[in-house]
Design a protein around this motif. Structure first.
Motif, PDB file in Angstrom:
ATOM      1  N   ALA A 115     -39.762  27.801  56.841  1.00  0.00           N
ATOM      2  CA  ALA A 115     -40.648  27.901  58.000  1.00  0.00           C
ATOM      3  C   ALA A 115     -40.632  26.612  58.810  1.00  0.00           C
ATOM      4  N   TYR A 116     -40.639  25.476  58.143  1.00  0.00           N
ATOM      5  CA  TYR A 116     -40.633  24.197  58.861  1.00  0.00           C
ATOM      6  C   TYR A 116     -39.389  24.054  59.729  1.00  0.00           C
ATOM      7  N   PHE A 117     -38.225  24.330  59.165  1.00  0.00           N
ATOM      8  CA  PHE A 117     -37.007  24.125  59.930  1.00  0.00           C
ATOM      9  C   PHE A 117     -36.739  25.227  60.942  1.00  0.00           C
ATOM     10  N   LEU A 118     -37.266  26.420  60.709  1.00  0.00           N
ATOM     11  CA  LEU A 118     -37.092  27.482  61.702  1.00  0.00           C
ATOM     12  C   LEU A 118     -38.086  27.364  62.851  1.00  0.00           C
ATOM     13  N   LEU A 119     -39.289  26.908  62.568  1.00  0.00           N
ATOM     14  CA  LEU A 119     -40.338  26.894  63.576  1.00  0.00           C
ATOM     15  C   LEU A 119     -40.559  25.536  64.223  1.00  0.00           C
ATOM     16  N   SER A 120     -39.949  24.482  63.708  1.00  0.00           N
ATOM     17  CA  SER A 120     -40.192  23.147  64.253  1.00  0.00           C
ATOM     18  C   SER A 120     -39.322  22.842  65.468  1.00  0.00           C
ATOM     19  N   GLY A 121     -38.305  23.633  65.712  1.00  0.00           N
ATOM     20  CA  GLY A 121     -37.423  23.379  66.843  1.00  0.00           C
ATOM     21  C   GLY A 121     -36.275  22.438  66.512  1.00  0.00           C
ATOM     22  N   TRP A 122     -36.216  21.959  65.286  1.00  0.00           N
ATOM     23  CA  TRP A 122     -35.138  21.071  64.884  1.00  0.00           C
ATOM     24  C   TRP A 122     -33.856  21.860  64.728  1.00  0.00           C
ATOM     25  N   SER A 123     -32.744  21.279  65.180  1.00  0.00           N
ATOM     26  CA  SER A 123     -31.456  21.922  64.940  1.00  0.00           C
ATOM     27  C   SER A 123     -30.424  20.845  64.645  1.00  0.00           C
ATOM     28  N   SER A 124     -29.483  21.176  63.811  1.00  0.00           N
ATOM     29  CA  SER A 124     -28.464  20.209  63.438  1.00  0.00           C
ATOM     30  C   SER A 124     -27.547  19.898  64.614  1.00  0.00           C
ATOM     31  N   SER A 125     -27.313  20.859  65.490  1.00  0.00           N
ATOM     32  CA  SER A 125     -26.448  20.591  66.645  1.00  0.00           C
ATOM     33  C   SER A 125     -27.115  19.608  67.609  1.00  0.00           C
ATOM     34  N   ASP A 126     -28.435  19.723  67.812  1.00  0.00           N
ATOM     35  CA  ASP A 126     -29.140  18.750  68.655  1.00  0.00           C
ATOM     36  C   ASP A 126     -29.151  17.372  68.004  1.00  0.00           C
ATOM     37  N   GLU A 127     -29.337  17.335  66.706  1.00  0.00           N
ATOM     38  CA  GLU A 127     -29.319  16.061  65.978  1.00  0.00           C
ATOM     39  C   GLU A 127     -27.951  15.397  66.103  1.00  0.00           C
ATOM     40  N   PHE A 128     -26.885  16.182  65.965  1.00  0.00           N
ATOM     41  CA  PHE A 128     -25.537  15.648  66.098  1.00  0.00           C
ATOM     42  C   PHE A 128     -25.297  15.127  67.512  1.00  0.00           C
ATOM     43  N   ALA A 129     -25.708  15.893  68.509  1.00  0.00           N
ATOM     44  CA  ALA A 129     -25.510  15.464  69.902  1.00  0.00           C
ATOM     45  C   ALA A 129     -26.253  14.160  70.179  1.00  0.00           C
ATOM     46  N   ARG A 130     -27.468  14.036  69.662  1.00  0.00           N
ATOM     47  CA  ARG A 130     -28.240  12.807  69.860  1.00  0.00           C
ATOM     48  C   ARG A 130     -27.547  11.616  69.205  1.00  0.00           C
ATOM     49  N   LYS A 131     -27.119  11.799  67.960  1.00  0.00           N
ATOM     50  CA  LYS A 131     -26.451  10.699  67.266  1.00  0.00           C
ATOM     51  C   LYS A 131     -25.112  10.357  67.906  1.00  0.00           C
ATOM     52  N   MET A 132     -24.390  11.358  68.403  1.00  0.00           N
ATOM     53  CA  MET A 132     -23.106  11.111  69.051  1.00  0.00           C
ATOM     54  C   MET A 132     -23.290  10.348  70.356  1.00  0.00           C
ATOM     55  N   SER A 133     -24.331  10.686  71.116  1.00  0.00           N
ATOM     56  CA  SER A 133     -24.563   9.961  72.369  1.00  0.00           C
ATOM     57  C   SER A 133     -24.924   8.501  72.086  1.00  0.00           C
ATOM     58  N   VAL A 134     -25.710   8.257  71.056  1.00  0.00           N
ATOM     59  CA  VAL A 134     -26.043   6.877  70.675  1.00  0.00           C
ATOM     60  C   VAL A 134     -24.775   6.148  70.237  1.00  0.00           C
ATOM     61  N   HIS A 135     -23.941   6.801  69.473  1.00  0.00           N
ATOM     62  CA  HIS A 135     -22.694   6.189  69.007  1.00  0.00           C
ATOM     63  C   HIS A 135     -21.772   5.867  70.178  1.00  0.00           C
ATOM     64  N   GLN A 136     -21.660   6.797  71.123  1.00  0.00           N
ATOM     65  CA  GLN A 136     -20.785   6.563  72.282  1.00  0.00           C
ATOM     66  C   GLN A 136     -21.321   5.443  73.161  1.00  0.00           C
ATOM     67  N   GLU A 137     -22.629   5.345  73.294  1.00  0.00           N
ATOM     68  CA  GLU A 137     -23.216   4.250  74.080  1.00  0.00           C
ATOM     69  C   GLU A 137     -22.950   2.899  73.425  1.00  0.00           C
ATOM     70  N   THR A 138     -23.053   2.832  72.119  1.00  0.00           N
ATOM     71  CA  THR A 138     -22.806   1.556  71.449  1.00  0.00           C
ATOM     72  C   THR A 138     -21.316   1.231  71.430  1.00  0.00           C
ATOM     73  N   ALA A 139     -20.457   2.241  71.409  1.00  0.00           N
ATOM     74  CA  ALA A 139     -19.011   1.999  71.419  1.00  0.00           C
ATOM     75  C   ALA A 139     -18.571   1.486  72.782  1.00  0.00           C
ATOM     76  N   VAL A 140     -19.194   1.948  73.851  1.00  0.00           N
ATOM     77  CA  VAL A 140     -18.829   1.513  75.203  1.00  0.00           C
ATOM     78  C   VAL A 140     -19.293   0.085  75.451  1.00  0.00           C
ATOM     79  N   THR A 141     -20.429  -0.300  74.926  1.00  0.00           N
ATOM     80  CA  THR A 141     -20.972  -1.643  75.172  1.00  0.00           C
ATOM     81  C   THR A 141     -20.277  -2.709  74.328  1.00  0.00           C
ATOM     82  N   ARG A 142     -19.496  -2.321  73.368  1.00  0.00           N
ATOM     83  CA  ARG A 142     -18.805  -3.336  72.547  1.00  0.00           C
ATOM     84  C   ARG A 142     -17.672  -3.949  73.260  1.00  0.00           C
TER      85      ARG A 142
END
Length: 70
Positions: free
Chosen positions: A43-70
């Motif tokens: 119930a928590y994971f179905l009703l909380s709005g959390w999704s692994s694809s959104d989590e991956f996209a968020r982490k990937m954008s952070v990774h790409q931002e830090t890779a560009v600034t290096r």
């Protein structure tokens, strides 16, 4: 081969008898706890709005931002 030494097919052909005792109370308690935990977990994971694809996209954008600034 004599008839007495011929293997017999059947549920108890090896001499092992099946016990019909009820499972211990703590097995039932653990099983019930697992069912309750699974319901809340699902119930928590179905009703909380959390999704692994959104989590991956968020982490990937952070990774790409830090890779560009290096």
């Amino acid at each position: 081969m004599s008839k007495a030494s011929t293997p017999q097919a059947g549920p108890h052909s090896d001499g092992i008898k099946e016990g019909h005792a009820a499972p211990p109370f703590y097995f039932k308690l653990l099983y019930g706890g697992l069912v309750v935990w699974a319901i809340f977990f699902t119930a928590y994971f179905l009703l909380s709005g959390w999704s692994s694809s959104d989590e991956f996209a968020r982490k990937m954008s952070v990774h790409q931002e830090t890779a560009v600034t290096r």
